[in-house]
Design a protein around this motif. Structure first.
Motif, PDB file in Angstrom:
ATOM      1  N   ASN A 142      -4.817  38.159 -35.613  1.00  0.00           N
ATOM      2  CA  ASN A 142      -4.559  39.585 -35.824  1.00  0.00           C
ATOM      3  C   ASN A 142      -5.276  40.435 -34.793  1.00  0.00           C
ATOM      4  O   ASN A 142      -4.720  41.421 -34.288  1.00  0.00           O
ATOM      5  N   LEU A 143      -6.509  40.087 -34.474  1.00  0.00           N
ATOM      6  CA  LEU A 143      -7.262  40.839 -33.466  1.00  0.00           C
ATOM      7  C   LEU A 143      -6.604  40.711 -32.093  1.00  0.00           C
ATOM      8  O   LEU A 143      -6.533  41.683 -31.338  1.00  0.00           O
ATOM      9  N   GLY A 144      -6.115  39.531 -31.786  1.00  0.00           N
ATOM     10  CA  GLY A 144      -5.396  39.341 -30.524  1.00  0.00           C
ATOM     11  C   GLY A 144      -4.122  40.177 -30.480  1.00  0.00           C
ATOM     12  O   GLY A 144      -3.807  40.790 -29.465  1.00  0.00           O
ATOM     13  N   ALA A 145      -3.407  40.216 -31.592  1.00  0.00           N
ATOM     14  CA  ALA A 145      -2.174  41.009 -31.654  1.00  0.00           C
ATOM     15  C   ALA A 145      -2.464  42.494 -31.472  1.00  0.00           C
ATOM     16  O   ALA A 145      -1.699  43.207 -30.809  1.00  0.00           O
ATOM     17  N   LYS A 146      -3.562  42.970 -32.051  1.00  0.00           N
ATOM     18  CA  LYS A 146      -3.923  44.387 -31.898  1.00  0.00           C
ATOM     19  C   LYS A 146      -4.253  44.727 -30.456  1.00  0.00           C
ATOM     20  O   LYS A 146      -4.048  45.860 -30.020  1.00  0.00           O
ATOM     21  N   ALA A 147      -4.748  43.762 -29.696  1.00  0.00           N
ATOM     22  CA  ALA A 147      -5.086  43.993 -28.289  1.00  0.00           C
ATOM     23  C   ALA A 147      -3.861  43.895 -27.380  1.00  0.00           C
ATOM     24  O   ALA A 147      -3.900  44.333 -26.233  1.00  0.00           O
ATOM     25  N   ALA A 148      -2.784  43.326 -27.900  1.00  0.00           N
ATOM     26  CA  ALA A 148      -1.569  43.132 -27.101  1.00  0.00           C
ATOM     27  C   ALA A 148      -0.802  44.434 -26.938  1.00  0.00           C
ATOM     28  O   ALA A 148      -0.824  45.297 -27.814  1.00  0.00           O
ATOM     29  N   THR A 149      -0.093  44.541 -25.833  1.00  0.00           N
ATOM     30  CA  THR A 149       0.703  45.739 -25.565  1.00  0.00           C
ATOM     31  C   THR A 149       2.191  45.438 -25.427  1.00  0.00           C
ATOM     32  O   THR A 149       2.994  46.358 -25.314  1.00  0.00           O
ATOM     33  N   ARG A 150       2.568  44.179 -25.424  1.00  0.00           N
ATOM     34  CA  ARG A 150       3.958  43.796 -25.201  1.00  0.00           C
ATOM     35  C   ARG A 150       4.765  43.813 -26.492  1.00  0.00           C
ATOM     36  O   ARG A 150       4.228  43.775 -27.595  1.00  0.00           O
ATOM     37  N   GLU A 151       6.083  43.819 -26.344  1.00  0.00           N
ATOM     38  CA  GLU A 151       7.005  43.896 -27.473  1.00  0.00           C
ATOM     39  C   GLU A 151       7.040  42.605 -28.292  1.00  0.00           C
ATOM     40  O   GLU A 151       7.226  42.630 -29.501  1.00  0.00           O
ATOM     41  N   TRP A 152       6.854  41.470 -27.627  1.00  0.00           N
ATOM     42  CA  TRP A 152       6.904  40.169 -28.302  1.00  0.00           C
ATOM     43  C   TRP A 152       5.532  39.521 -28.262  1.00  0.00           C
ATOM     44  O   TRP A 152       4.823  39.621 -27.264  1.00  0.00           O
ATOM     45  N   LEU A 153       5.171  38.870 -29.356  1.00  0.00           N
ATOM     46  CA  LEU A 153       3.883  38.200 -29.487  1.00  0.00           C
ATOM     47  C   LEU A 153       4.112  36.701 -29.609  1.00  0.00           C
ATOM     48  O   LEU A 153       4.906  36.259 -30.454  1.00  0.00           O
ATOM     49  N   ALA A 154       3.427  35.935 -28.795  1.00  0.00           N
ATOM     50  CA  ALA A 154       3.469  34.474 -28.887  1.00  0.00           C
ATOM     51  C   ALA A 154       2.068  34.009 -29.261  1.00  0.00           C
ATOM     52  O   ALA A 154       1.094  34.350 -28.589  1.00  0.00           O
ATOM     53  N   PHE A 155       1.969  33.262 -30.351  1.00  0.00           N
ATOM     54  CA  PHE A 155       0.690  32.739 -30.812  1.00  0.00           C
ATOM     55  C   PHE A 155       0.636  31.246 -30.525  1.00  0.00           C
ATOM     56  O   PHE A 155       1.490  30.483 -30.987  1.00  0.00           O
TER      57      PHE A 155
END
Length: 171
Positions: free
Chosen positions: A67-80
């Motif tokens: 979740n913390l990584g996702a909050k730092a992301a700026t792109r439209e798609w998230l890859a975990f």
């Protein structure tokens, strides 16, 4: 591409160069009180990769880290991806051709080592409040997210599992 790390710097040293080399991607490493100093190594070795550091938490919570990584992301798609996942050079370009609203993506066929790998739209992820941080350990938090994405009306799609593989290791 969001990668979490606690005690897996040896794996990250193998996986991050491949991840950081993907075209058109933003890369974030979450150092969740990694005893090996993952964030420092990332800053020195891959200065274009974002780092998020979590301190003073002795127990690893992968859901919170993601979740913390996702909050730092700026792109439209998230890859975990986990720190022990090696991706092929065409990972991002192959996925870019598949992405579309109303879907999320997992490798097929699934393997024990890659079942936590997922790509989803950031709007869907945040509409569901991300991973449930009350679920600790390994396995429950990702299955819960997939269940909620399905319940939210998102279709599970697959990408070729040959685009990634897990580094063999013990638990």
């Amino acid at each position: 591409i969001i990668v979490t790390c606690k005690g897996r710097l040896d794996h990250l040293k193998q996986s991050l160069p491949r991840i950081a080399a993907q075209t058109g991607c933003e890369c974030i490493v979450v150092d969740y009180e990694c005893p090996d100093g993952a964030a420092q190594w990332v800053r020195e070795s891959h200065p274009h990769v974002k780092t998020v550091e979590v301190r003073n938490v002795p127990r690893f919570n992968v859901a919170r880290a993601r979740n913390l990584g996702a909050k730092a992301a700026t792109r439209e798609w998230l890859a975990f991806l986990d720190a022990d996942i090696l991706i092929e050079p065409g990972f991002s370009s192959t996925l870019a051709g598949l992405l579309g609203h109303g879907r999320y993506f997992r490798p097929a066929p699934l393997s024990r080592g890659t079942c936590g790998s997922v790509v989803c739209h950031r709007g869907d992820f945040f509409a569901l409040a991300g991973y449930d941080e009350t679920l600790e350990g390994y396995g429950g938090e990702d299955n819960d997210l997939y269940f909620r994405l399905n319940h939210f009306g998102r279709s599970r799609m697959s990408f070729d599992a040959g685009l990634l593989r897990s580094i063999p290791h013990d638990d």
